[in-house]
Design a protein around this motif. Structure first.
Motif, mmCIF file in Angstrom:
data_model
loop_
_atom_site.group_PDB
_atom_site.id
_atom_site.type_symbol
_atom_site.label_atom_id
_atom_site.label_comp_id
_atom_site.label_asym_id
_atom_site.label_seq_id
_atom_site.Cartn_x
_atom_site.Cartn_y
_atom_site.Cartn_z
ATOM 1 N N ASP A 80 32.054 -8.243 -8.992
ATOM 2 C CA ASP A 80 32.177 -8.543 -10.409
ATOM 3 C C ASP A 80 32.020 -7.289 -11.253
ATOM 4 O OD1 ASP A 80 32.578 -10.627 -12.374
ATOM 5 O OD2 ASP A 80 30.499 -10.318 -12.973
ATOM 6 N N ARG A 81 31.046 -6.456 -10.883
ATOM 7 C CA ARG A 81 30.802 -5.220 -11.634
ATOM 8 C C ARG A 81 31.742 -4.104 -11.223
ATOM 9 N NH1 ARG A 81 25.146 -3.503 -10.264
ATOM 10 N NH2 ARG A 81 25.626 -1.848 -11.746
ATOM 11 N N HIS A 82 32.318 -4.191 -10.031
ATOM 12 C CA HIS A 82 33.191 -3.137 -9.506
ATOM 13 C C HIS A 82 32.450 -1.805 -9.427
ATOM 14 C CE1 HIS A 82 37.375 -5.099 -10.472
ATOM 15 N NE2 HIS A 82 36.610 -5.841 -9.687
ATOM 16 N N ASN A 83 31.172 -1.851 -9.142
ATOM 17 C CA ASN A 83 30.395 -0.602 -9.102
ATOM 18 C C ASN A 83 30.477 0.038 -7.720
ATOM 19 O OD1 ASN A 83 28.844 -2.885 -8.256
ATOM 20 N ND2 ASN A 83 27.016 -1.596 -8.239
ATOM 21 N N ASN A 84 30.222 1.319 -7.668
ATOM 22 C CA ASN A 84 30.428 2.095 -6.437
ATOM 23 C C ASN A 84 29.167 2.778 -5.936
ATOM 24 O OD1 ASN A 84 32.987 2.566 -8.433
ATOM 25 N ND2 ASN A 84 33.636 2.039 -6.364
ATOM 26 N N GLU A 85 28.004 2.400 -6.471
ATOM 27 C CA GLU A 85 26.737 2.932 -5.976
ATOM 28 C C GLU A 85 26.021 1.866 -5.161
ATOM 29 O OE1 GLU A 85 25.910 0.943 -9.849
ATOM 30 O OE2 GLU A 85 27.361 2.466 -9.186
ATOM 31 N N ASN A 86 25.051 2.290 -4.347
ATOM 32 C CA ASN A 86 24.306 1.380 -3.473
ATOM 33 C C ASN A 86 25.267 0.502 -2.674
ATOM 34 O OD1 ASN A 86 21.994 0.291 -2.299
ATOM 35 N ND2 ASN A 86 21.875 -1.359 -3.800
ATOM 36 N N LEU A 87 26.178 1.161 -1.979
ATOM 37 C CA LEU A 87 27.230 0.463 -1.244
ATOM 38 C C LEU A 87 26.674 -0.294 -0.041
ATOM 39 C CD1 LEU A 87 29.915 3.303 -1.264
ATOM 40 C CD2 LEU A 87 29.900 1.233 -2.683
ATOM 41 N N PRO A 88 27.329 -1.394 0.331
ATOM 42 C CA PRO A 88 26.936 -2.121 1.543
ATOM 43 C C PRO A 88 27.510 -1.404 2.768
ATOM 44 C CG PRO A 88 28.771 -3.238 0.475
ATOM 45 C CD PRO A 88 28.414 -2.073 -0.397
ATOM 46 N N VAL A 89 26.648 -0.725 3.525
ATOM 47 C CA VAL A 89 27.101 0.087 4.649
ATOM 48 C C VAL A 89 26.219 -0.170 5.866
ATOM 49 C CG1 VAL A 89 27.486 2.432 5.517
ATOM 50 C CG2 VAL A 89 27.968 1.898 3.112
ATOM 51 N N LEU A 90 26.863 -0.348 7.014
ATOM 52 C CA LEU A 90 26.168 -0.466 8.292
ATOM 53 C C LEU A 90 26.665 0.636 9.215
ATOM 54 C CD1 LEU A 90 26.580 -4.307 8.936
ATOM 55 C CD2 LEU A 90 24.588 -3.161 7.953
ATOM 56 N N LEU A 91 25.754 1.185 9.998
ATOM 57 C CA LEU A 91 26.104 2.126 11.057
ATOM 58 C C LEU A 91 25.591 1.529 12.360
ATOM 59 C CD1 LEU A 91 27.314 4.913 11.782
ATOM 60 C CD2 LEU A 91 25.004 5.860 11.539
ATOM 61 N N ALA A 92 26.463 1.413 13.348
ATOM 62 C CA ALA A 92 26.085 0.798 14.617
ATOM 63 C C ALA A 92 26.413 1.734 15.776
ATOM 64 C CB ALA A 92 26.803 -0.534 14.798
ATOM 65 N N GLY A 93 25.772 1.490 16.916
ATOM 66 C CA GLY A 93 25.963 2.340 18.080
ATOM 67 C C GLY A 93 24.941 3.458 18.110
ATOM 68 N N HIS A 94 24.856 4.134 19.225
ATOM 69 C CA HIS A 94 23.794 5.125 19.405
ATOM 70 C C HIS A 94 24.299 6.562 19.441
ATOM 71 C CE1 HIS A 94 20.649 2.065 20.160
ATOM 72 N NE2 HIS A 94 21.689 1.359 20.581
ATOM 73 N N GLY A 95 25.607 6.746 19.285
ATOM 74 C CA GLY A 95 26.141 8.098 19.202
ATOM 75 C C GLY A 95 25.723 8.986 20.354
ATOM 76 N N GLY A 96 25.720 8.439 21.570
ATOM 77 C CA GLY A 96 25.316 9.227 22.727
ATOM 78 C C GLY A 96 23.849 9.582 22.730
ATOM 79 N N GLY A 97 23.031 8.768 22.074
ATOM 80 C CA GLY A 97 21.589 9.014 22.013
ATOM 81 C C GLY A 97 21.159 9.861 20.847
ATOM 82 N N SER A 98 22.072 10.110 19.897
ATOM 83 C CA SER A 98 21.754 10.989 18.766
ATOM 84 C C SER A 98 21.351 10.233 17.505
ATOM 85 C CB SER A 98 22.962 11.878 18.447
ATOM 86 O OG SER A 98 24.058 11.100 17.992
ATOM 87 N N LEU A 99 21.294 8.905 17.569
ATOM 88 C CA LEU A 99 20.961 8.102 16.401
ATOM 89 C C LEU A 99 19.759 7.223 16.693
ATOM 90 C CD1 LEU A 99 24.587 6.993 15.459
ATOM 91 C CD2 LEU A 99 23.179 8.592 14.162
ATOM 92 N N ASP A 100 18.876 7.085 15.726
ATOM 93 C CA ASP A 100 17.684 6.247 15.842
ATOM 94 C C ASP A 100 17.971 4.923 15.146
ATOM 95 O OD1 ASP A 100 15.159 5.363 16.286
ATOM 96 O OD2 ASP A 100 14.186 6.618 14.792
ATOM 97 N N MET A 101 18.371 3.933 15.921
ATOM 98 C CA MET A 101 18.894 2.698 15.350
ATOM 99 C C MET A 101 17.800 1.642 15.200
ATOM 100 S SD MET A 101 21.811 3.895 14.883
ATOM 101 C CE MET A 101 22.868 2.546 14.371
ATOM 102 N N GLY A 102 18.232 0.433 14.793
ATOM 103 C CA GLY A 102 17.302 -0.671 14.601
ATOM 104 C C GLY A 102 16.458 -0.530 13.356
ATOM 105 N N ARG A 103 17.006 0.117 12.316
ATOM 106 C CA ARG A 103 16.226 0.379 11.099
ATOM 107 C C ARG A 103 17.026 0.040 9.841
ATOM 108 N NH1 ARG A 103 15.039 6.202 10.450
ATOM 109 N NH2 ARG A 103 16.981 6.565 11.604
ATOM 110 N N HIS A 104 16.293 -0.234 8.765
ATOM 111 C CA HIS A 104 16.872 -0.260 7.422
ATOM 112 C C HIS A 104 16.433 1.029 6.748
ATOM 113 C CE1 HIS A 104 16.667 -1.933 3.033
ATOM 114 N NE2 HIS A 104 17.785 -1.225 3.242
ATOM 115 N N VAL A 105 17.401 1.864 6.410
ATOM 116 C CA VAL A 105 17.125 3.172 5.825
ATOM 117 C C VAL A 105 17.646 3.208 4.391
ATOM 118 C CG1 VAL A 105 17.643 5.633 5.950
ATOM 119 C CG2 VAL A 105 17.213 4.345 8.050
ATOM 120 N N ARG A 106 16.790 3.567 3.465
ATOM 121 C CA ARG A 106 17.195 3.722 2.074
ATOM 122 C C ARG A 106 17.232 5.196 1.731
ATOM 123 N NH1 ARG A 106 17.758 0.286 -1.971
ATOM 124 N NH2 ARG A 106 16.710 -1.390 -0.812
#
Length: 451
Positions: free
Chosen positions: A388-414
């Motif tokens: 409704d607002r068409h705003n572009n900040e605080n976007l809904p974004v998910l990152l999945a997978g472990h990137g070959g062990g280079s990512l610390d997953m299972g978190r909500h990061v702000r």
């Protein structure tokens, strides 16, 4: 027919009538170790980017808790089985999705900016201009390692020209992948054509000829490599024999589902364009087939980079199959209406459920000492926050997978407010092995991804 090994990827390839079926990595087929030689290299890393239109209902998307063990709001609840493989990122922004003096056209900008971080030129003519998208930055640096530098998929055909949004070309609304500032990379929306591309052998003209011949004979692609498959079984250890059987079974199941789509009556009231042969009229099945194509492409190392648009920017598709007969874009202009909010969140949840299917498929596919999901990075989201607002900040974004062990997953990061989403792309490119100085409007890396 002959069993060959691809020089490019060192994968075993079975060939038949217009068929080139690359196999997953198998221990039995790995080069014998040489005394004093280095250990075999780790499996390659993959990246996929998935776009959904019209933003989300953020109150039912955003977890209340940050860090590990975050809660799964209604929209994200389908991710329960893969929660430890997912990171919810709050606070990212696409500034170049904003008007910045260009007036209306937020939906077209949202697709164009999603992977480029570049302000699109406002034009409905041929003089379109955006930026090179992150997937193509990686493809141009590392795409020669695989048969296809990248794979671009979608579930709505869209248009490549004309005015689709307040003076913005349809090319902006229909594409998220750009190989240059003026060249969008068209997506394929027909699962049958993607399947033929992945497993076809020869030129496109030969692909069509051989595919027609196989269809006339009513035979599976596996029928044409069956002799090679039997010969190969004799060279494999017991575990790899089972792996080969499971892989061939999986390929055949996808092929059967495409065949069933061919037989669909193709009666659909959800879209305004004809559905070509090979495309399911069932929207969920369409998305899942495209997800299966990406899994097969990664598993066989046909490509390591993929994009998928669940729908085009501003899509007004109806979701009758989940009891939401209203158009998605119409609903997104909710003006605070609680009934519309309830419908929007069901659409959002449906999309996330298809993502969950993709992640579960990756996680169920063994590779080396882990799974395809362990070696992948999957970015999912929208370049609009609230429809409704068409705003572009605080976007809904998910990152999945472990990137070959280079990512610390299972978190909500702000992250800090107004952090460019392109900072995430820089961080992903680092882990993919194709580091660059900048993408779009990036200002640096995201340190919170580190383990």
């Amino acid at each position: 027919m002959s069993i060959q090994t691809s020089r490019r990827t060192r994968r075993t390839v079975l060939r038949g009538l217009g068929v080139s079926l690359a196999l997953p990595w198998m221990e039995s087929l790995a080069p014998r170790a040489i005394a004093g030689a280095a250990t075999p290299s780790a499996p390659p890393r993959r990246m996929a980017f998935m776009f959904v239109p019209n933003g989300v209902h953020l109150p039912d998307w955003t977890p209340h808790r940050e860090g590990y063990g975050f809660d799964l709001p209604h929209i994200l609840s389908p991710l329960a089985s893969v929660q430890d493989d997912v990171m919810v990122l709050s606070g990212l922004t696409h500034d170049k999705g904003r008007a910045n003096g260009d007036g209306a056209g937020d939906h077209a900008r949202s697709a164009s900016v999603f992977l480029t971080g570049a302000q699109p030129r406002k034009t409905a003519g041929e003089n379109i201009r955006s930026g090179v998208s992150v997937d193509q930055v990686a493809a141009q640096a590392a795409g020669a390692a695989t048969r296809f530098a990248s794979l671009e998929l979608g579930c709505e055909a869209g248009r490549s020209a004309g005015n689709c949004d307040s003076g913005y070309s349809c090319a902006y609304s229909s594409n998220i992948s750009w190989s240059s500032e003026s060249t969008p990379v068209g997506k394929e929306t027909n699962p049958r054509l993607v399947f033929e591309r992945l497993f076809g052998d020869g030129t496109p003209r030969k692909h069509d000829k051989h595919a027609a011949a196989r269809e006339e004979m009513k035979k599976s692609i596996l029928d044409f490599i069956s002799d090679d498959a039997r010969k190969l079984q004799n060279q494999l250890g017991r575990n790899d024999q089972q792996k080969l059987d499971e892989f061939l079974y999986g390929v055949r199941e996808v092929e059967r589902r495409i065949e069933r789509s061919d037989e669909d009556p193709k009666i659909s009231v959800d879209v305004e364009y004809p559905i070509p042969k090979g495309t399911p009229s069932d929207y969920a099945e369409h998305i899942r087939l495209m997800c299966d194509m990406m899994v097969l492409a990664f598993q066989t190392d046909r490509t390591r980079i993929a994009t998928c648009m669940f729908a085009d920017a501003g899509s007004n598709r109806s979701y009758r199959h989940i009891d939401v007969p209203d158009g998605h874009h119409d609903l997104s202009h909710h003006r605070g209406d609680a009934a519309k909010h309830a419908k929007i969140r069901e659409i959002n949840r449906f999309h996330v459920a298809q993502l969950a299917y993709f992640l579960q498929r990756l996680k169920a596919t063994p590779e080396g000492n882990g799974t395809l999901l362990d070696h992948s990075m999957i970015c999912y989201g929208s370049a609009i926050s609230d429809g409704d607002r068409h705003n572009n900040e605080n976007l809904p974004v998910l990152l999945a997978g472990h990137g070959g062990g280079s990512l610390d997953m299972g978190r909500h990061v702000r992250v800090r407010s107004e952090t460019p989403m392109c900072n995430l792309f820089l961080s992903m490119l680092d882990r993919f092995g194709t580091p660059v100085d900048f993408v779009g409007d990036s200002t640096g890396r995201i340190s919170e991804l580190q383990i």
